[in-house]
Design a protein around this motif. Structure first.
Motif, mmCIF file in Angstrom:
data_model
loop_
_atom_site.group_PDB
_atom_site.id
_atom_site.type_symbol
_atom_site.label_atom_id
_atom_site.label_comp_id
_atom_site.label_asym_id
_atom_site.label_seq_id
_atom_site.Cartn_x
_atom_site.Cartn_y
_atom_site.Cartn_z
ATOM 1 N N TYR A 1 3.923 -28.026 51.199
ATOM 2 C CA TYR A 1 3.102 -27.648 49.720
ATOM 3 C C TYR A 1 1.361 -28.805 50.254
ATOM 4 C CZ TYR A 1 -0.344 -27.182 45.902
ATOM 5 O OH TYR A 1 -1.762 -27.391 45.231
ATOM 6 N N ARG A 2 0.749 -28.965 49.971
ATOM 7 C CA ARG A 2 -0.098 -29.780 50.372
ATOM 8 C C ARG A 2 -1.870 -29.048 50.143
ATOM 9 N NH1 ARG A 2 2.957 -32.258 51.571
ATOM 10 N NH2 ARG A 2 3.753 -33.846 53.608
ATOM 11 N N PRO A 3 -2.226 -29.707 48.329
ATOM 12 C CA PRO A 3 -3.126 -28.816 48.035
ATOM 13 C C PRO A 3 -4.566 -28.629 48.421
ATOM 14 C CG PRO A 3 -2.275 -30.945 47.066
ATOM 15 C CD PRO A 3 -1.477 -30.975 47.993
ATOM 16 N N ASP A 4 -4.727 -27.485 49.127
ATOM 17 C CA ASP A 4 -5.935 -27.081 49.636
ATOM 18 C C ASP A 4 -7.760 -27.438 49.079
ATOM 19 O OD1 ASP A 4 -5.556 -24.838 48.477
ATOM 20 O OD2 ASP A 4 -6.184 -23.972 49.900
ATOM 21 N N TRP A 5 -6.718 -27.279 47.119
ATOM 22 C CA TRP A 5 -8.083 -27.381 46.185
ATOM 23 C C TRP A 5 -8.398 -29.330 46.165
ATOM 24 C CZ3 TRP A 5 -7.893 -31.351 43.077
ATOM 25 C CH2 TRP A 5 -5.895 -31.942 42.437
ATOM 26 N N VAL A 6 -7.925 -29.890 46.679
ATOM 27 C CA VAL A 6 -8.734 -31.762 46.865
ATOM 28 C C VAL A 6 -9.729 -30.942 48.046
ATOM 29 C CG1 VAL A 6 -8.122 -33.685 47.911
ATOM 30 C CG2 VAL A 6 -6.481 -32.628 46.367
ATOM 31 N N GLY A 7 -10.242 -30.117 48.488
ATOM 32 C CA GLY A 7 -10.998 -30.619 49.692
ATOM 33 C C GLY A 7 -12.538 -29.562 49.509
ATOM 34 N N LYS A 8 -12.895 -28.457 48.066
ATOM 35 C CA LYS A 8 -13.323 -27.869 47.186
ATOM 36 C C LYS A 8 -13.933 -28.350 46.501
ATOM 37 C CE LYS A 8 -10.314 -24.143 50.035
ATOM 38 N NZ LYS A 8 -9.400 -22.677 50.176
ATOM 39 N N MET A 9 -13.524 -29.205 46.111
ATOM 40 C CA MET A 9 -14.335 -29.801 44.687
ATOM 41 C C MET A 9 -15.733 -29.647 44.896
ATOM 42 S SD MET A 9 -12.561 -33.327 43.820
ATOM 43 C CE MET A 9 -10.234 -33.834 44.362
ATOM 44 N N ALA A 10 -16.340 -29.080 43.597
ATOM 45 C CA ALA A 10 -18.295 -29.424 43.429
ATOM 46 C C ALA A 10 -18.120 -31.375 42.957
ATOM 47 C CB ALA A 10 -18.377 -29.062 42.513
ATOM 48 N N ASP A 11 -19.977 -31.081 43.838
ATOM 49 C CA ASP A 11 -20.128 -32.605 44.010
ATOM 50 C C ASP A 11 -19.805 -33.137 42.482
ATOM 51 O OD1 ASP A 11 -20.816 -32.621 46.254
ATOM 52 O OD2 ASP A 11 -23.321 -31.576 46.101
ATOM 53 N N ASP A 12 -20.118 -32.034 41.092
ATOM 54 C CA ASP A 12 -20.311 -32.746 40.052
ATOM 55 C C ASP A 12 -19.179 -32.355 39.293
ATOM 56 O OD1 ASP A 12 -20.386 -29.672 39.615
ATOM 57 O OD2 ASP A 12 -21.995 -30.291 37.872
ATOM 58 N N VAL A 13 -17.367 -32.553 39.298
ATOM 59 C CA VAL A 13 -16.349 -32.337 39.146
ATOM 60 C C VAL A 13 -16.150 -32.927 38.120
ATOM 61 C CG1 VAL A 13 -14.916 -33.363 40.903
ATOM 62 C CG2 VAL A 13 -14.175 -31.191 40.266
ATOM 63 N N THR A 14 -15.192 -32.865 37.337
ATOM 64 C CA THR A 14 -14.407 -33.610 36.827
ATOM 65 C C THR A 14 -13.048 -33.865 36.319
ATOM 66 O OG1 THR A 14 -14.921 -31.834 34.514
ATOM 67 C CG2 THR A 14 -16.459 -33.364 34.505
ATOM 68 N N LEU A 15 -12.579 -34.607 35.991
ATOM 69 C CA LEU A 15 -11.193 -34.848 35.755
ATOM 70 C C LEU A 15 -10.573 -35.665 34.379
ATOM 71 C CD1 LEU A 15 -8.087 -35.488 36.646
ATOM 72 C CD2 LEU A 15 -9.123 -37.384 37.559
ATOM 73 N N GLU A 16 -10.137 -34.933 33.380
ATOM 74 C CA GLU A 16 -9.321 -35.678 32.851
ATOM 75 C C GLU A 16 -7.861 -35.508 31.971
ATOM 76 O OE1 GLU A 16 -11.010 -34.182 28.753
ATOM 77 O OE2 GLU A 16 -11.380 -32.428 30.438
ATOM 78 N N GLY A 17 -7.695 -36.650 31.549
ATOM 79 C CA GLY A 17 -5.956 -36.280 31.375
ATOM 80 C C GLY A 17 -5.087 -37.421 30.440
ATOM 81 N N SER A 18 -3.475 -37.538 30.754
ATOM 82 C CA SER A 18 -3.033 -38.089 29.736
ATOM 83 C C SER A 18 -3.358 -40.078 30.195
ATOM 84 C CB SER A 18 -1.571 -37.640 29.251
ATOM 85 O OG SER A 18 -1.241 -37.774 30.871
ATOM 86 N N ILE A 19 -3.882 -39.730 31.139
ATOM 87 C CA ILE A 19 -3.141 -40.820 31.656
ATOM 88 C C ILE A 19 -4.407 -42.048 31.361
ATOM 89 C CG2 ILE A 19 -3.903 -40.498 34.765
ATOM 90 C CD1 ILE A 19 -1.124 -42.264 34.904
ATOM 91 N N LEU A 20 -5.616 -41.164 31.797
ATOM 92 C CA LEU A 20 -6.773 -41.158 31.044
ATOM 93 C C LEU A 20 -7.576 -41.648 30.298
ATOM 94 C CD1 LEU A 20 -8.144 -39.440 34.606
ATOM 95 C CD2 LEU A 20 -7.995 -42.022 34.649
#
Length: 150
Positions: A29-48
């Motif tokens: 498995y290799r996540p193909d979504w990593v290569g399909k990010m919008a210019d303004d993608v956001t990331l948040e989470g418990s580590i951040l």
């Protein structure tokens, strides 16, 4: 109550202590979504602390975290609803167990618009966050992570 066949039984043991998919269905498995990010993608989470915005920033943060994994074993990866994707995996970071769930949401153009990454247990979250602050020292990304032994 929903009956979901094939649900992993834990007998009360935290899932982050185990290894991922024993049948090997996610071995390649290799996540193909990593290569399909919008210019303004956001990331948040418990580590951040805060949200990371922008394709290059999100890729740098995700890539930096993955570089610290001793191992990563997927339990599940697949569609979630009409416009989302979910990943569930276990990992180790310098011998410490980590469990993670990623929820990836797509925009109308099929690009990744928002990513939520939740790690567990709390002790590993804090340890991992401090390691990432050290890794990203001298970059704008360092401020998203814990400093010192708070």
């Amino acid at each position: 109550m929903t009956n979901i066949p094939g649900t992993q039984m834990t007998d009360g043991a935290p899932t982050y202590l185990g290894r991922g998919d024993p049948s090997g269905r996610f071995a390649d498995y290799r996540p193909d979504w990593v290569g399909k990010m919008a210019d303004d993608v956001t990331l948040e989470g418990s580590i951040l602390d805060g949200a990371v915005k922008g394709r290059d920033a999100v890729r740098a943060v995700i890539g930096g975290a993955r570089e610290l994994y001793d191992r990563q074993d997927f339990n599940y990866a697949g569609p979630w609803g009409d416009s989302s994707f979910i990943e569930d995996y276990t990992a180790e970071v310098q011998g410490k167990p980590v469990g993670a769930v990623h929820l990836i949401t797509f925009n109308d153009d099929g690009q990744v618009q928002h990513i939520v990454v939740n790690y567990r247990p709390l002790s590993s979250v804090m340890f991992f966050s401090r390691l990432l602050r050290e890794k990203f020292a001298g970059t704008p990304y360092a401020e998203y992570y814990l400093a010192g032994e708070e």
